[in-house]
Design an enzyme around this catalytic site. Structure first.
Site, PDB file in Angstrom:
ATOM      1  N   GLU A  34       0.823  -1.217   0.000  1.00  0.00           N
ATOM      2  CA  GLU A  34       0.000   0.000   0.000  1.00  0.00           C
ATOM      3  C   GLU A  34       0.860   1.270   0.000  1.00  0.00           C
ATOM      4  O   GLU A  34       0.677   2.161   0.830  1.00  0.00           O
ATOM      5  CB  GLU A  34      -1.004   0.013   1.164  1.00  0.00           C
ATOM      6  CG  GLU A  34      -2.229  -0.839   0.883  1.00  0.00           C
ATOM      7  CD  GLU A  34      -3.484  -0.334   1.587  1.00  0.00           C
ATOM      8  OE1 GLU A  34      -4.186   0.497   0.989  1.00  0.00           O
ATOM      9  OE2 GLU A  34      -3.749  -0.764   2.713  1.00  0.00           O
ATOM     10  N   ASP A 146       0.783  -8.388   3.137  1.00  0.00           N
ATOM     11  CA  ASP A 146      -0.542  -8.264   3.735  1.00  0.00           C
ATOM     12  C   ASP A 146      -1.464  -9.227   2.992  1.00  0.00           C
ATOM     13  O   ASP A 146      -1.840  -8.955   1.862  1.00  0.00           O
ATOM     14  CB  ASP A 146      -1.023  -6.812   3.595  1.00  0.00           C
ATOM     15  CG  ASP A 146      -2.440  -6.631   4.111  1.00  0.00           C
ATOM     16  OD1 ASP A 146      -3.033  -7.611   4.618  1.00  0.00           O
ATOM     17  OD2 ASP A 146      -2.958  -5.510   4.001  1.00  0.00           O
ATOM     18  N   ASP A 218      -0.867 -10.181   8.364  1.00  0.00           N
ATOM     19  CA  ASP A 218       0.397 -10.006   7.637  1.00  0.00           C
ATOM     20  C   ASP A 218       1.291 -11.201   7.972  1.00  0.00           C
ATOM     21  O   ASP A 218       1.521 -11.485   9.149  1.00  0.00           O
ATOM     22  CB  ASP A 218       1.064  -8.697   8.050  1.00  0.00           C
ATOM     23  CG  ASP A 218       0.177  -7.493   7.763  1.00  0.00           C
ATOM     24  OD1 ASP A 218       0.320  -6.905   6.683  1.00  0.00           O
ATOM     25  OD2 ASP A 218      -0.686  -7.171   8.616  1.00  0.00           O
ATOM     26  N   HIS A 248      -1.187  -1.057  10.149  1.00  0.00           N
ATOM     27  CA  HIS A 248      -0.455  -2.320  10.270  1.00  0.00           C
ATOM     28  C   HIS A 248       0.880  -2.094  10.980  1.00  0.00           C
ATOM     29  O   HIS A 248       1.527  -1.054  10.783  1.00  0.00           O
ATOM     30  CB  HIS A 248      -0.127  -2.898   8.901  1.00  0.00           C
ATOM     31  CG  HIS A 248      -1.322  -3.312   8.086  1.00  0.00           C
ATOM     32  ND1 HIS A 248      -1.641  -4.622   7.850  1.00  0.00           N
ATOM     33  CD2 HIS A 248      -2.265  -2.572   7.461  1.00  0.00           C
ATOM     34  CE1 HIS A 248      -2.725  -4.678   7.096  1.00  0.00           C
ATOM     35  NE2 HIS A 248      -3.130  -3.450   6.837  1.00  0.00           N
TER      36      HIS A 248
END
Length: 256
Positions: A34, A146, A218, A248
């Site tokens: 991301e 992820d 993850d 995260h």
DNA sequence: ATGGTGGGTTCCCCA
């Protein structure tokens, strides 16, 4: 050698957290998800100044994956080589030393039964095919990122609340198991059976601050030689605390 | 508490 995976939820917004973390922890290889930007928007110079080589696969606004490595990065692969899926930047792989690393950002799926949920299951199936076709599990293969799926109820702070919901449903877990079928193992579970180890906490419910209400989504998936060389898998909770964190935490695997 | 927060983009989408 230490390898980290971290969904940073925008590399540009997270740079004030990423740069000090890289300087302090000095991981050898970092797999980011991301990044949420085109390669030309990636803050390359700041990261290169810390001694990292980069391999990028990005797009505007959504998704985006990257590899940061102290050692040279070779044989970079972006996407599955399948136009049905490669419109989204979710996969980048490379060889670093004797490690074949693959950085993945699995489709979230929105909610069980949604069109994106079906797409998630098909995407995971495609990842499994990609791994079987392209990787020799006799090598040190490290597939990390992820996965947006929990393995089982030990990975959920409140299994009853999350039962059959997105990230926890049986079809997603079966799809994840299918990815491991080619000979990969859940790295963390080689070292502990304990529950309560999480990597993601929802911003909306302030799950991190309100008593470790998280999920483990993850993962490090390791081939037999990678598993044999692995000395531990740990979640960096400090990186999830403090100002402007990602939702995260980084996960760090240590290898001999 | 079926809400909420956070990031990127553009008058809303995604997680």
């Amino acid at each position: 050698m230490r390898i980290a995976t971290w969904n940073v939820n925008s590399v540009r917004a997270r740079l004030p957290r990423i740069l000090p973390w890289l300087s302090e922890k000095r991981p050898d290889l970092v797999l980011l998800q991301e990044t949420k930007c085109l390669p030309e928007q990636f803050p390359a110079e700041e990261i290169e100044e810390l001694g990292y080589n980069l391999a990028l696969h990005g797009q505007k606004t959504y998704n985006g994956v990257a590899i940061l490595s102290k050692q040279p990065i070779e044989d970079v692969v972006r996407g599955f080589g399948d136009e049905e899926f490669d419109g989204e930047a979710r996969v980048i792989g490379a060889t670093v030393g004797d490690v074949l690393a693959l950085c993945v950002y699995v489709v979230n799926g929105q909610e069980v039964g949604a069109p994106k949920y079906d797409y998630k299951l098909r995407w995971m199936e495609r990842l499994g095919t990609f791994l079987r076709e392209r990787y020799d599990m006799g090598e040190k293969v490290v597939v990390a990122g992820d996965f947006n799926v929990t393995f089982d109820d030990r990975d959920i702070y409140d299994p009853d609340k999350w039962r059959d919901r997105i990230l926890c449903s049986t079809p997603e877990r079966e799809a994840l198991a299918g990815i491991l079928d080619c000979g990969l193992a859940d790295g963390l579970r080689h070292f502990t059976d304990e529950g309560g180890i999480y990597t993601w906490w929802d911003f909306r419910t302030r799950g991190f601050q309100r008593g470790n209400r998280g999920l483990r989504i993850d993962h490090f998936l390791l081939s037999p030689p990678a598993l044999a060389a692995c000395r531990g898998v740990e979640v960096d909770l400090e990186a999830r605390a403090g100002d402007k964190p990602s939702d995260h935490a980084p996960v760090v695997a240590t290898f001999e």
